[in-house]
Write a protein that holds these residues in place. Structure first.
Motif, PDB file in Angstrom:
ATOM      1  N   ALA A   9       0.927  -1.087  -0.024  1.00 12.10           N
ATOM      2  CA  ALA A   9      -0.198   0.015  -0.238  1.00 12.10           C
ATOM      3  C   ALA A   9       0.865   1.296   0.083  1.00 12.10           C
ATOM      4  O   ALA A   9       0.605   2.213  -0.503  1.00 12.10           O
ATOM      5  CB  ALA A   9      -0.993  -0.004   1.266  1.00 12.10           C
ATOM      6  N   GLN A  23      -5.872  -1.207  -6.440  1.00 11.60           N
ATOM      7  CA  GLN A  23      -5.835  -2.633  -6.870  1.00 11.60           C
ATOM      8  C   GLN A  23      -4.788  -2.818  -7.525  1.00 11.60           C
ATOM      9  O   GLN A  23      -4.118  -3.974  -7.310  1.00 11.60           O
ATOM     10  CB  GLN A  23      -7.281  -3.233  -7.206  1.00 11.60           C
ATOM     11  N   LEU A  26      -1.398  -2.396  -6.186  1.00 12.53           N
ATOM     12  CA  LEU A  26      -1.041  -3.377  -5.198  1.00 12.53           C
ATOM     13  C   LEU A  26      -0.600  -4.593  -5.698  1.00 12.53           C
ATOM     14  O   LEU A  26      -0.105  -5.505  -5.108  1.00 12.53           O
ATOM     15  CB  LEU A  26      -2.179  -3.574  -4.079  1.00 12.53           C
ATOM     16  N   ARG A  31     -10.366  -8.000  -5.619  1.00  9.94           N
ATOM     17  CA  ARG A  31     -10.963  -6.575  -5.326  1.00  9.94           C
ATOM     18  C   ARG A  31     -11.402  -6.598  -3.704  1.00  9.94           C
ATOM     19  O   ARG A  31     -10.964  -5.277  -3.126  1.00  9.94           O
ATOM     20  CB  ARG A  31     -11.960  -6.346  -6.155  1.00  9.94           C
ATOM     21  N   SER A  34      -8.257  -5.566  -1.668  1.00 12.74           N
ATOM     22  CA  SER A  34      -7.975  -4.086  -2.231  1.00 12.74           C
ATOM     23  C   SER A  34      -8.862  -3.312  -1.422  1.00 12.74           C
ATOM     24  O   SER A  34      -8.449  -2.193  -0.646  1.00 12.74           O
ATOM     25  CB  SER A  34      -8.163  -4.010  -3.453  1.00 12.74           C
ATOM     26  N   LYS A  35     -10.037  -3.537  -1.252  1.00 12.52           N
ATOM     27  CA  LYS A  35     -11.166  -2.883  -0.659  1.00 12.52           C
ATOM     28  C   LYS A  35     -10.766  -2.853   0.883  1.00 12.52           C
ATOM     29  O   LYS A  35     -10.918  -1.709   1.628  1.00 12.52           O
ATOM     30  CB  LYS A  35     -12.583  -3.352  -0.842  1.00 12.52           C
TER      31      LYS A  35
END
Length: 154
Positions: A9, A23, A26, A31, A34-35
């Motif tokens: 991150a 995303q 990263l 997903r 990532s969220k």
């Protein structure tokens, strides 16, 4: 939170970024992960969101570096990701968390012109720490000792 996701991150955040871009930066397929990472950052006071755009400041990079350290990441790994200016601010913040008052880029003109990257003072212990922040490529004992001796002479 997986400490290595926080390192990723640090490399992924930008002044403005969408979740899809985050995303992609990263370099993970999920997903939902990532969220989760993004939400973890927001929950820890890192970044802000507006209409599906996430915004990060320079101070957010330092907050994330400290969070990554608190989550078990190696300081050397974190410092390699930061710019030299970010590294000075991180050093200052670590001293602040340890009870020191700090100033960055302190300049003296006498007896000759010098600059100290970070000065930390602790009124309770009556200690002062002077730090010259460097990103050295070689970190063996011989090289480090040589750098230290040269800095003392300066």
């Amino acid at each position: 939170m997986d400490p290595l996701l926080l390192v990723k991150a640090m490399r992924a955040i930008m002044p403005e970024i969408t979740l899809n871009e985050f995303q992609s930066r990263l370099a993970i397929v999920s997903r939902s992960v990532s969220k989760q990472v993004m939400q973890y950052l927001l929950d820890n006071g890192i970044g802000r969101t507006s209409q599906n755009i996430y915004m990060f400041s320079n101070s957010d990079r330092i907050k994330l570096a400290i969070l990554a350290l608190k989550n078990g990441n190696d300081v050397e790994l974190i410092s390699k990701i930061l710019t030299w200016r970010d590294f000075e601010v991180l050093t200052s913040e670590i001293l602040n968390l340890s009870g020191y008052k700090t100033e960055c880029n302190v300049r003296f003109n006498k007896p000759r012109r010098i600059e100290i990257d970070v000065v930390g003072t602790n009124n309770y212990s009556k200690l002062a720490i002077l730090i010259d922040c460097k990103h050295w490529q070689r970190n063996d004992l011989k090289s480090t000792s040589s750098y230290a001796i040269k800095q003392i002479h300066r």
